[in-house]
Design a protein around this motif. Structure first.
Motif, PDB file in Angstrom:
ATOM      1  N   ASN A  53      63.354  79.158  49.423  1.00  0.00           N
ATOM      2  CA  ASN A  53      63.577  78.896  50.845  1.00  0.00           C
ATOM      3  C   ASN A  53      62.264  78.734  51.603  1.00  0.00           C
ATOM      4  OD1 ASN A  53      66.600  79.297  51.952  1.00  0.00           O
ATOM      5  ND2 ASN A  53      66.328  80.669  50.206  1.00  0.00           N
ATOM      6  N   LEU A  54      61.312  79.618  51.313  1.00  0.00           N
ATOM      7  CA  LEU A  54      60.014  79.563  51.980  1.00  0.00           C
ATOM      8  C   LEU A  54      59.233  78.319  51.558  1.00  0.00           C
ATOM      9  CD1 LEU A  54      58.956  83.314  51.636  1.00  0.00           C
ATOM     10  CD2 LEU A  54      59.864  82.187  53.673  1.00  0.00           C
ATOM     11  N   GLU A  55      59.309  77.982  50.275  1.00  0.00           N
ATOM     12  CA  GLU A  55      58.576  76.813  49.789  1.00  0.00           C
ATOM     13  C   GLU A  55      59.139  75.521  50.370  1.00  0.00           C
ATOM     14  OE1 GLU A  55      55.855  76.986  48.321  1.00  0.00           O
ATOM     15  OE2 GLU A  55      55.762  78.932  47.326  1.00  0.00           O
ATOM     16  N   TYR A  56      60.450  75.486  50.591  1.00  0.00           N
ATOM     17  CA  TYR A  56      61.033  74.319  51.257  1.00  0.00           C
ATOM     18  C   TYR A  56      60.377  74.110  52.625  1.00  0.00           C
ATOM     19  CZ  TYR A  56      65.160  73.574  48.180  1.00  0.00           C
ATOM     20  OH  TYR A  56      66.000  73.268  47.142  1.00  0.00           O
ATOM     21  N   MET A  57      60.241  75.196  53.385  1.00  0.00           N
ATOM     22  CA  MET A  57      59.672  75.085  54.723  1.00  0.00           C
ATOM     23  C   MET A  57      58.213  74.650  54.662  1.00  0.00           C
ATOM     24  SD  MET A  57      59.646  77.769  57.934  1.00  0.00           S
ATOM     25  CE  MET A  57      58.726  79.071  57.116  1.00  0.00           C
ATOM     26  N   GLU A  58      57.447  75.241  53.760  1.00  0.00           N
ATOM     27  CA  GLU A  58      56.039  74.870  53.653  1.00  0.00           C
ATOM     28  C   GLU A  58      55.877  73.413  53.216  1.00  0.00           C
ATOM     29  OE1 GLU A  58      53.863  79.126  52.709  1.00  0.00           O
ATOM     30  OE2 GLU A  58      54.238  77.761  51.048  1.00  0.00           O
ATOM     31  N   ALA A  59      56.665  73.012  52.236  1.00  0.00           N
ATOM     32  CA  ALA A  59      56.558  71.632  51.756  1.00  0.00           C
ATOM     33  C   ALA A  59      56.937  70.643  52.851  1.00  0.00           C
ATOM     34  CB  ALA A  59      57.451  71.437  50.530  1.00  0.00           C
ATOM     35  N   TYR A  61      56.706  71.065  56.052  1.00  0.00           N
ATOM     36  CA  TYR A  61      55.668  71.077  57.086  1.00  0.00           C
ATOM     37  C   TYR A  61      54.471  70.213  56.674  1.00  0.00           C
ATOM     38  CZ  TYR A  61      52.115  72.877  60.313  1.00  0.00           C
ATOM     39  OH  TYR A  61      51.125  72.969  61.270  1.00  0.00           O
ATOM     40  N   TYR A  62      53.948  70.458  55.500  1.00  0.00           N
ATOM     41  CA  TYR A  62      52.743  69.735  55.079  1.00  0.00           C
ATOM     42  C   TYR A  62      53.030  68.272  54.746  1.00  0.00           C
ATOM     43  CZ  TYR A  62      50.161  74.130  54.944  1.00  0.00           C
ATOM     44  OH  TYR A  62      49.539  75.300  55.289  1.00  0.00           O
ATOM     45  N   LEU A  63      54.166  67.991  54.155  1.00  0.00           N
ATOM     46  CA  LEU A  63      54.491  66.597  53.853  1.00  0.00           C
ATOM     47  C   LEU A  63      54.671  65.785  55.121  1.00  0.00           C
ATOM     48  CD1 LEU A  63      56.981  67.018  50.864  1.00  0.00           C
ATOM     49  CD2 LEU A  63      54.757  65.877  50.780  1.00  0.00           C
ATOM     50  N   VAL A 103      47.401  70.462  49.740  1.00  0.00           N
ATOM     51  CA  VAL A 103      48.348  71.551  49.972  1.00  0.00           C
ATOM     52  C   VAL A 103      49.780  71.031  49.928  1.00  0.00           C
ATOM     53  CG1 VAL A 103      49.144  73.266  51.644  1.00  0.00           C
ATOM     54  CG2 VAL A 103      46.698  72.942  51.276  1.00  0.00           C
ATOM     55  N   ALA A 104      50.021  69.876  50.546  1.00  0.00           N
ATOM     56  CA  ALA A 104      51.362  69.291  50.531  1.00  0.00           C
ATOM     57  C   ALA A 104      51.839  69.066  49.095  1.00  0.00           C
ATOM     58  CB  ALA A 104      51.375  67.976  51.312  1.00  0.00           C
ATOM     59  N   GLU A 105      50.962  68.549  48.254  1.00  0.00           N
ATOM     60  CA  GLU A 105      51.315  68.313  46.852  1.00  0.00           C
ATOM     61  C   GLU A 105      51.614  69.628  46.137  1.00  0.00           C
ATOM     62  OE1 GLU A 105      48.012  66.196  45.262  1.00  0.00           O
ATOM     63  OE2 GLU A 105      48.436  64.347  46.375  1.00  0.00           O
ATOM     64  N   PRO A 126      67.629  74.852  53.149  1.00  0.00           N
ATOM     65  CA  PRO A 126      68.366  75.266  54.350  1.00  0.00           C
ATOM     66  C   PRO A 126      67.968  74.397  55.537  1.00  0.00           C
ATOM     67  CG  PRO A 126      66.509  76.711  54.016  1.00  0.00           C
ATOM     68  CD  PRO A 126      66.510  75.765  52.840  1.00  0.00           C
ATOM     69  N   ALA A 127      68.729  74.456  56.603  1.00  0.00           N
ATOM     70  CA  ALA A 127      68.327  73.784  57.835  1.00  0.00           C
ATOM     71  C   ALA A 127      67.037  74.412  58.334  1.00  0.00           C
ATOM     72  CB  ALA A 127      69.423  73.915  58.893  1.00  0.00           C
ATOM     73  N   ILE A 128      66.095  73.576  58.758  1.00  0.00           N
ATOM     74  CA  ILE A 128      64.784  74.030  59.224  1.00  0.00           C
ATOM     75  C   ILE A 128      64.501  73.394  60.577  1.00  0.00           C
ATOM     76  CG2 ILE A 128      62.292  74.005  58.756  1.00  0.00           C
ATOM     77  CD1 ILE A 128      63.029  73.824  55.747  1.00  0.00           C
ATOM     78  N   ASP A 129      64.029  74.180  61.525  1.00  0.00           N
ATOM     79  CA  ASP A 129      63.764  73.669  62.870  1.00  0.00           C
ATOM     80  C   ASP A 129      62.337  74.002  63.279  1.00  0.00           C
ATOM     81  OD1 ASP A 129      63.733  72.888  65.535  1.00  0.00           O
ATOM     82  OD2 ASP A 129      65.728  73.693  65.971  1.00  0.00           O
ATOM     83  N   PHE A 130      61.437  73.038  63.070  1.00  0.00           N
ATOM     84  CA  PHE A 130      60.047  73.245  63.473  1.00  0.00           C
ATOM     85  C   PHE A 130      59.903  73.218  64.988  1.00  0.00           C
ATOM     86  CE2 PHE A 130      59.223  71.382  59.147  1.00  0.00           C
ATOM     87  CZ  PHE A 130      58.708  72.552  58.591  1.00  0.00           C
ATOM     88  N   ASP A 131      60.696  72.427  65.661  1.00  0.00           N
ATOM     89  CA  ASP A 131      60.589  72.330  67.120  1.00  0.00           C
ATOM     90  C   ASP A 131      60.852  73.673  67.784  1.00  0.00           C
ATOM     91  OD1 ASP A 131      59.979  69.625  67.034  1.00  0.00           O
ATOM     92  OD2 ASP A 131      62.065  68.981  67.275  1.00  0.00           O
ATOM     93  N   ALA A 132      61.994  74.276  67.481  1.00  0.00           N
ATOM     94  CA  ALA A 132      62.349  75.551  68.101  1.00  0.00           C
ATOM     95  C   ALA A 132      61.441  76.676  67.619  1.00  0.00           C
ATOM     96  CB  ALA A 132      63.812  75.887  67.801  1.00  0.00           C
TER      97      ALA A 132
END
Length: 290
Positions: A53-59, A61-63, A103-105, A126-132
């Motif tokens: 779950n955490l790696e999804y968010m990081e990937a 973000y950087y991608l 980092v993205a890779e 999961p659903a991810i919301d960078f804006d909020a």
């Protein structure tokens, strides 16, 4: 550039009195594991799904910051949640752009590793919301209502520091819970990569000068608000000098329990919360409640 507000100029302990409310979460040093996540109650696969779950968010973000688009459907799962926010960043310093693309890779490789290792037990994105999520972070840290983590390279690295600090302490906290030695070895290797990322992000911010120091330390102060009475989070400049490596007096990395990590990504200091912040519908998997 970030507009520096008066909130940046107060002491850390004074900042904790501002009532920063639902902000980031605690960075705890070598904390005991809560009963809800005791070692004999958590399976290795639960921890790996939590990490995915955490790696999804990081990937994501950087991608999004380096390529303008996120994870391909084939890497997100058949029932992947939507992702809100993110756009390609203009890097004025070519080296920083190169750092961020690497980092993205790495983060995408982590997603693929966990999905391959877990097989049919892997959770979808999961659903991810960078804006909020970043709007709440910016409000808590006093970064200004117009703060955009994808607006320039300094903001983007600052957002990366937020994730990398959490990633290192999350892996350090999870290590004692893993029983399978192969899983332990993989987690240790990923922890090392996340630590490299964190050092790069923090040192890059430090080289950017005073605005970056103050912004990064403001985020640290906001996290510290809900980690209890002790001062356990560390900015990139402490006592008038660089602080690239946040650690205990013995130079040991801080740890976070899964519950504390969830408080960060859900942006809450309350118990029993199962969604919010960067994860509007919560994480997928067994470990999903603060």
């Amino acid at each position: 550039m970030i507009r520096v507000t008066p909130a940046f100029r107060v002491s850390r302990r004074r900042a904790l009195q501002f009532g920063l409310g639902a902000t980031l979460a605690s960075a705890t040093g070598l904390a005991p594991v809560p009963r809800a996540y005791a070692q004999d109650e958590v399976k290795d696969e639960d921890i790996f799904r939590f990490a995915l779950n955490l790696e999804y968010m990081e990937a994501e973000y950087y991608l999004r910051g380096t390529t303008g688009k996120g994870i391909d459907d084939s890497d997100a799962g058949p029932k992947a949640g939507a992702v809100a926010g993110g756009k390609q960043v203009r890097f004025d310093t070519p080296a920083i752009g190169e750092f961020m693309r690497e980092v993205a890779e790495n983060e995408l490789a982590h997603v693929r590793f966990y999905r391959k290792t877990l097989g049919s037990d892997a959770v979808d994105r999961p659903a991810i919301d960078f804006d909020a999520g970043f709007a709440a972070v910016a409000k808590a840290a006093g970064l200004g209502a117009d703060f955009d983590p994808f607006g320039n390279q300094m903001n983007f690295v600052l957002g990366g520091m937020l994730f990398e600090d959490v990633g290192v302490t999350a892996y350090a906290g999870a290590a004692p819970l893993l029983k399978n030695k192969d899983f332990q070895a993989a987690a240790a290797g990923i922890l090392a990569v996340e630590a490299y990322h964190m050092g790069m992000a923090r040192s890059s911010l430090y080289r950017m000068g005073e605005d970056a120091w103050k912004a990064a330390n403001a985020v640290s102060d906001a996290r510290d608000k809900i980690d209890g009475p002790e001062d356990k989070d560390q900015g990139i400049r402490v006592d008038g000098k660089a602080n690239i490596v946040p650690s205990t007096p013995d130079a040991i990395a801080f740890t976070r329990t899964p519950q504390e990590v969830l408080r960060i990504v859900y942006l809450t200091d309350q118990k029993g919360v199962s969604k919010g912040g960067f994860y509007p519908n919560g994480m997928n998997g067994t470990l999903k409640s603060t």
